[in-house]
Scaffold this active site. Structure first.
Site, PDB file in Angstrom:
ATOM      1  N   GLY A  34     -37.139 -23.753  -5.177  1.00 13.10           N
ATOM      2  CA  GLY A  34     -37.172 -24.955  -4.340  1.00 13.10           C
ATOM      3  C   GLY A  34     -38.177 -24.889  -3.201  1.00 13.10           C
ATOM      4  N   ASP A 105     -49.422 -26.007  -0.380  1.00  2.73           N
ATOM      5  CA  ASP A 105     -48.518 -25.562  -1.440  1.00  2.73           C
ATOM      6  C   ASP A 105     -49.253 -24.569  -2.345  1.00  2.73           C
ATOM      7  OD1 ASP A 105     -46.107 -25.415  -2.736  1.00  2.73           O
ATOM      8  OD2 ASP A 105     -46.389 -27.228  -3.926  1.00  2.73           O
ATOM      9  N   GLU A 106     -48.503 -23.760  -3.062  1.00  2.00           N
ATOM     10  CA  GLU A 106     -49.071 -22.747  -3.978  1.00  2.00           C
ATOM     11  C   GLU A 106     -50.108 -21.887  -3.246  1.00  2.00           C
ATOM     12  OE1 GLU A 106     -47.636 -22.412  -6.773  1.00  2.00           O
ATOM     13  OE2 GLU A 106     -46.939 -24.375  -7.465  1.00  2.00           O
ATOM     14  N   CYS A 162     -30.377 -16.761 -11.222  1.00  2.00           N
ATOM     15  CA  CYS A 162     -30.693 -15.945 -12.401  1.00  2.00           C
ATOM     16  C   CYS A 162     -30.248 -16.679 -13.663  1.00  2.00           C
ATOM     17  CB  CYS A 162     -30.025 -14.580 -12.321  1.00  2.00           C
ATOM     18  SG  CYS A 162     -30.317 -13.552 -13.782  1.00  2.00           S
ATOM     19  N   CYS A 165     -27.384 -14.332 -15.529  1.00  2.00           N
ATOM     20  CA  CYS A 165     -26.033 -14.088 -15.008  1.00  2.00           C
ATOM     21  C   CYS A 165     -25.583 -15.078 -13.945  1.00  2.00           C
ATOM     22  CB  CYS A 165     -25.938 -12.672 -14.455  1.00  2.00           C
ATOM     23  SG  CYS A 165     -26.821 -12.444 -12.903  1.00  2.00           S
TER      24      CYS A 165
END
Ligand SMILES: [Zn+2]
Length: 213
Positions: A34, A105-106, A162, A165
């Protein structure tokens, strides 16, 4: 701690600066955490506060739009695509007097010149927001981001979930065999992973580990 509205050392600093320094805020974490969404949220709040905003992204990011930044949750914000830090500087400086907040950004794809540029903009009183990956899929520090984190006033390190899990994920797992540093806009080629399920060599034995013979 004491109330931040009191300034116990103000007697040692009686003269306010004519040019208040700006701030550097770094938003980092793995893919799908996010980061772009948080950058867009802060930029939109600045605009609501009637601050003038400029937003940039490197031209390697071909995800979704060429003239905006986009989060995975489809939030967008107008952005100017630039190839290098020098091109960013050339675009930004002619209008800099009219800009109060700069979003990038990035930022992991920019060269190291982004670091002195950030410090210059802070010295000029600008609020600089930078979002980007802190590590590569090989778990190496990613470009200028670690140094920017060290120099920042505020670092927000987000976690993803994740995909094996469901625990908090700090890693970006590369799926498949690509040797590209980043395959851009590659939904399905990356997953967020926790420490236990992250494999920096890229090949993904997660299923075998989950189903022992
Ligand atoms: Zn996990």
């Amino acid at each position: 701690m004491s109330d931040s509205s009191t300034h116990p050392h103000s007697d040692t600093n009686p003269a306010p600066c004519s040019q208040q320094p700006g701030v550097l805020e770094v938003i980092t974490g793995p893919m799908f955490s996010g980061k772009s969404e948080e950058l867009i949220r802060r930029l939109k709040r600045a605009r609501i506060a009637r601050q003038r905003v400029a937003c940039y992204k490197p031209d390697i990011d071909l995800r979704y739009h060429r003239t905006s930044i986009a989060s995975h949750s489809s939030q967008t914000h107008d952005a100017t695509t630039v190839a290098t830090t020098d091109r960013l500087r050339e675009h930004l400086y002619p209008q800099l007097d009219d800009i109060e907040v700069i979003g990038i950004d990035e930022v992991q794809f920019f060269d190291e010149h982004i670091i002195p540029l950030a410090l210059e903009l802070i010295a000029l009183g600008k609020r600089v927001l930078m979002a980007g990956l802190d590590t590569t899929f090989s778990n190496e520090p990613f470009g200028p981001v670690p140094n920017l984190m060290a120099l920042a006033d505020k670092v927000t390190k987000l976690s993803a979930v994740c995909m094996v899990c469901g625990q908090a994920a700090i890693h970006t797992q590369r799926l498949g065999q690509s040797r590209e540093l980043v395959v851009v806009g590659a939904a399905g080629l990356y997953e967020a992973r926790c420490r236990a399920h992250f494999h920096p060599t890229g090949d993904d034995p997660a299923e075998q580990l989950e189903l022992p013979a």
